[in-house]
Design a protein around this motif. Structure first.
Motif, PDB file in Angstrom:
ATOM      1  N   GLY A   5      -7.704 -63.350  22.896  1.00 37.95           N
ATOM      2  CA  GLY A   5      -7.173 -63.884  24.140  1.00 37.95           C
ATOM      3  C   GLY A   5      -5.664 -63.840  24.196  1.00 37.95           C
ATOM      4  O   GLY A   5      -5.030 -64.685  24.837  1.00 37.95           O
ATOM      5  N   GLY A   6      -5.068 -62.875  23.492  1.00 35.20           N
ATOM      6  CA  GLY A   6      -3.631 -62.685  23.595  1.00 35.20           C
ATOM      7  C   GLY A   6      -2.804 -63.360  22.521  1.00 35.20           C
ATOM      8  O   GLY A   6      -1.569 -63.223  22.534  1.00 35.20           O
ATOM      9  N   LYS A   7      -3.440 -64.088  21.588  1.00 36.04           N
ATOM     10  CA  LYS A   7      -2.644 -64.680  20.508  1.00 36.04           C
ATOM     11  C   LYS A   7      -3.451 -64.682  19.219  1.00 36.04           C
ATOM     12  O   LYS A   7      -4.697 -64.706  19.246  1.00 36.04           O
ATOM     13  CB  LYS A   7      -2.181 -66.086  20.867  1.00 36.04           C
ATOM     14  CG  LYS A   7      -3.268 -67.133  21.022  1.00 36.04           C
ATOM     15  CD  LYS A   7      -2.635 -68.483  21.390  1.00 36.04           C
ATOM     16  CE  LYS A   7      -3.682 -69.566  21.621  1.00 36.04           C
ATOM     17  NZ  LYS A   7      -3.058 -70.838  22.023  1.00 36.04           N
ATOM     18  N   PRO A   8      -2.771 -64.652  18.078  1.00 34.83           N
ATOM     19  CA  PRO A   8      -3.476 -64.603  16.797  1.00 34.83           C
ATOM     20  C   PRO A   8      -4.465 -65.754  16.656  1.00 34.83           C
ATOM     21  O   PRO A   8      -4.205 -66.872  17.096  1.00 34.83           O
ATOM     22  CB  PRO A   8      -2.338 -64.714  15.773  1.00 34.83           C
ATOM     23  CG  PRO A   8      -1.133 -64.192  16.488  1.00 34.83           C
ATOM     24  CD  PRO A   8      -1.303 -64.610  17.913  1.00 34.83           C
ATOM     25  N   LEU A   9      -5.583 -65.457  16.017  1.00 27.81           N
ATOM     26  CA  LEU A   9      -6.656 -66.434  15.887  1.00 27.81           C
ATOM     27  C   LEU A   9      -6.151 -67.763  15.338  1.00 27.81           C
ATOM     28  O   LEU A   9      -6.509 -68.833  15.844  1.00 27.81           O
ATOM     29  CB  LEU A   9      -7.755 -65.872  14.980  1.00 27.81           C
ATOM     30  CG  LEU A   9      -8.971 -66.768  14.744  1.00 27.81           C
ATOM     31  CD1 LEU A   9      -9.728 -67.006  16.045  1.00 27.81           C
ATOM     32  CD2 LEU A   9      -9.894 -66.143  13.698  1.00 27.81           C
ATOM     33  N   ILE A  10      -5.318 -67.741  14.322  1.00 22.21           N
ATOM     34  CA  ILE A  10      -4.884 -68.979  13.693  1.00 22.21           C
ATOM     35  C   ILE A  10      -4.116 -69.881  14.649  1.00 22.21           C
ATOM     36  O   ILE A  10      -4.164 -71.110  14.546  1.00 22.21           O
ATOM     37  CB  ILE A  10      -4.045 -68.698  12.430  1.00 22.21           C
ATOM     38  CG1 ILE A  10      -3.798 -70.008  11.678  1.00 22.21           C
ATOM     39  CG2 ILE A  10      -2.760 -67.987  12.767  1.00 22.21           C
ATOM     40  CD1 ILE A  10      -3.085 -69.834  10.359  1.00 22.21           C
ATOM     41  N   LEU A  11      -3.427 -69.292  15.629  1.00 20.36           N
ATOM     42  CA  LEU A  11      -2.640 -70.110  16.542  1.00 20.36           C
ATOM     43  C   LEU A  11      -3.500 -70.918  17.508  1.00 20.36           C
ATOM     44  O   LEU A  11      -3.034 -71.907  18.068  1.00 20.36           O
ATOM     45  CB  LEU A  11      -1.645 -69.244  17.323  1.00 20.36           C
ATOM     46  CG  LEU A  11      -0.495 -68.671  16.499  1.00 20.36           C
ATOM     47  CD1 LEU A  11       0.506 -67.962  17.409  1.00 20.36           C
ATOM     48  CD2 LEU A  11       0.212 -69.752  15.685  1.00 20.36           C
ATOM     49  N   HIS A  12      -4.753 -70.528  17.688  1.00 19.00           N
ATOM     50  CA  HIS A  12      -5.644 -71.356  18.504  1.00 19.00           C
ATOM     51  C   HIS A  12      -5.840 -72.713  17.837  1.00 19.00           C
ATOM     52  O   HIS A  12      -5.862 -73.748  18.515  1.00 19.00           O
ATOM     53  CB  HIS A  12      -6.987 -70.645  18.700  1.00 19.00           C
ATOM     54  CG  HIS A  12      -6.909 -69.446  19.587  1.00 19.00           C
ATOM     55  ND1 HIS A  12      -7.060 -69.516  20.954  1.00 19.00           N
ATOM     56  CD2 HIS A  12      -6.674 -68.141  19.302  1.00 19.00           C
ATOM     57  CE1 HIS A  12      -6.941 -68.306  21.479  1.00 19.00           C
ATOM     58  NE2 HIS A  12      -6.703 -67.453  20.498  1.00 19.00           N
ATOM     59  N   TYR A  63     -17.726 -61.214  20.677  1.00 19.84           N
ATOM     60  CA  TYR A  63     -18.383 -62.156  21.581  1.00 19.84           C
ATOM     61  C   TYR A  63     -17.385 -63.191  22.092  1.00 19.84           C
ATOM     62  O   TYR A  63     -17.384 -63.528  23.284  1.00 19.84           O
ATOM     63  CB  TYR A  63     -19.536 -62.840  20.864  1.00 19.84           C
ATOM     64  CG  TYR A  63     -20.266 -63.870  21.708  1.00 19.84           C
ATOM     65  CD1 TYR A  63     -20.787 -63.538  22.958  1.00 19.84           C
ATOM     66  CD2 TYR A  63     -20.416 -65.174  21.251  1.00 19.84           C
ATOM     67  CE1 TYR A  63     -21.444 -64.481  23.734  1.00 19.84           C
ATOM     68  CE2 TYR A  63     -21.081 -66.118  22.018  1.00 19.84           C
ATOM     69  CZ  TYR A  63     -21.580 -65.771  23.254  1.00 19.84           C
ATOM     70  OH  TYR A  63     -22.230 -66.701  24.018  1.00 19.84           O
ATOM     71  N   ALA A  64     -16.527 -63.684  21.206  1.00 23.40           N
ATOM     72  CA  ALA A  64     -15.517 -64.651  21.624  1.00 23.40           C
ATOM     73  C   ALA A  64     -14.582 -64.045  22.668  1.00 23.40           C
ATOM     74  O   ALA A  64     -14.242 -64.692  23.665  1.00 23.40           O
ATOM     75  CB  ALA A  64     -14.730 -65.132  20.406  1.00 23.40           C
ATOM     76  N   GLN A  65     -14.185 -62.794  22.453  1.00 16.11           N
ATOM     77  CA  GLN A  65     -13.312 -62.144  23.432  1.00 16.11           C
ATOM     78  C   GLN A  65     -14.041 -61.937  24.759  1.00 16.11           C
ATOM     79  O   GLN A  65     -13.442 -62.083  25.836  1.00 16.11           O
ATOM     80  CB  GLN A  65     -12.825 -60.799  22.890  1.00 16.11           C
ATOM     81  CG  GLN A  65     -11.780 -60.116  23.765  1.00 16.11           C
ATOM     82  CD  GLN A  65     -10.506 -60.925  23.881  1.00 16.11           C
ATOM     83  OE1 GLN A  65      -9.867 -61.230  22.886  1.00 16.11           O
ATOM     84  NE2 GLN A  65     -10.142 -61.297  25.104  1.00 16.11           N
ATOM     85  N   PHE A  66     -15.324 -61.628  24.691  1.00 20.44           N
ATOM     86  CA  PHE A  66     -16.129 -61.497  25.910  1.00 20.44           C
ATOM     87  C   PHE A  66     -16.150 -62.809  26.703  1.00 20.44           C
ATOM     88  O   PHE A  66     -16.042 -62.807  27.931  1.00 20.44           O
ATOM     89  CB  PHE A  66     -17.550 -61.069  25.565  1.00 20.44           C
ATOM     90  CG  PHE A  66     -18.533 -61.247  26.681  1.00 20.44           C
ATOM     91  CD1 PHE A  66     -18.569 -60.359  27.749  1.00 20.44           C
ATOM     92  CD2 PHE A  66     -19.418 -62.321  26.685  1.00 20.44           C
ATOM     93  CE1 PHE A  66     -19.467 -60.535  28.797  1.00 20.44           C
ATOM     94  CE2 PHE A  66     -20.311 -62.509  27.728  1.00 20.44           C
ATOM     95  CZ  PHE A  66     -20.336 -61.609  28.785  1.00 20.44           C
ATOM     96  N   LEU A  67     -16.303 -63.924  26.015  1.00 21.27           N
ATOM     97  CA  LEU A  67     -16.330 -65.221  26.696  1.00 21.27           C
ATOM     98  C   LEU A  67     -15.019 -65.482  27.428  1.00 21.27           C
ATOM     99  O   LEU A  67     -15.001 -66.061  28.530  1.00 21.27           O
ATOM    100  CB  LEU A  67     -16.608 -66.337  25.692  1.00 21.27           C
ATOM    101  CG  LEU A  67     -18.004 -66.360  25.078  1.00 21.27           C
ATOM    102  CD1 LEU A  67     -18.097 -67.434  23.996  1.00 21.27           C
ATOM    103  CD2 LEU A  67     -19.071 -66.596  26.148  1.00 21.27           C
TER     104      LEU A  67
END
Length: 238
Positions: free
Chosen positions: A29-36, A225-229
């Protein structure tokens, strides 16, 4: 409710993921996974410290791009793929400065990117004096009461007794709700963790979350799948 100022939040992030290489820095979603995980920790409450534990220089650089985040350079002995996150938390809680400055330690796994700040705040509030820990849970996609194992010959062995498969009561709505930890958050009193060396023992408070917020990313299919959501608008991220 515990004092946020005397709470340390840990985001454990190794660099050596095997099922999905470089997982923690892949853009979702435009940012590195860890930053979520980091962004939610920063937004959930005025915690005393948000700390990323890592052995990886790139993860360290990404984490430090957020103001208010500190990085703990993980020892080599805690960086292998067989090291458990409770070992990392245990090493931190054994440090005299952590015991002096904090009463509570929380852990947010970077593999659960869709938890919200509000959900983390609710989990933090669930850690009361009478409990040892508060953990996030979600329901199973399919009732686990119907689970089986297969022996070496392929013969089915029900894991629950009585098994709905054998009683004929296979309607999912007739099964008692069952929950799994989803990795969104774990909160515990430091004194409790040092005594129990676990988030799951003692008196544990469970807080439920929707399955959509509980997506767990372990491999490339999970990531897609996460990116699809996100792309389909089913999940909105900040």
């Amino acid at each position: 409710m515990p004092d946020p100022a005397r709470t340390i939040i840990v985001v454990p992030a190794r660099g050596g993921s095997k099922r999905l290489p470089r997982k923690n820095v892949l853009p979702l979603g435009g940012k590195p996974l860890i930053l979520h995980a980091v962004d939610v920790a920063l937004a959930a409450a005025p915690f005393g410290r948000v700390l990323v534990s890592t052995d990886d220089p790139e993860i360290k650089t990404v984490a430090l791009s957020r103001k208010g985040v500190t990085v703990d350079d993980r020892a080599t002995s805690l960086a292998g793929d067989k090291v458990k996150v409770v070992d990392v938390i245990g090493e931190l809680t054994d440090r005299p400065d952590i015991q002096r400055d904090f009463d509570v330690i929380g852990m947010l796994l970077p593999t659960c990117p869709f938890r919200t700040a509000e959900q983390v705040a609710a989990g933090f509030a669930a850690l009361i004096a009478e409990s040892d820990a508060a953990i996030s849970f979600s329901t199973y996609e399919f009732p686990p009461q119907s689970a089986v194992s297969l022996d070496d010959t392929g013969r089915m062995i029900p894991l629950f007794d009585p098994s709905p498969l054998l009683t004929g009561n296979t309607r999912s709505q007739d099964q008692a709700p069952a929950y799994r930890p989803n990795g969104a958050y774990f909160f515990t009193w430091i004194a409790s963790f040092r005594r129990l060396r676990s988030f799951y023992t003692g008196q544990v408070s469970g807080v439920t979350m929707p399955r959509l917020n509980s997506i767990d990313i372990d491999d490339a299919q999970d990531f897609q799948y996460a990116q699809f959501l996100i792309d389909s608008g089913q999940i909105t991220i900040s």
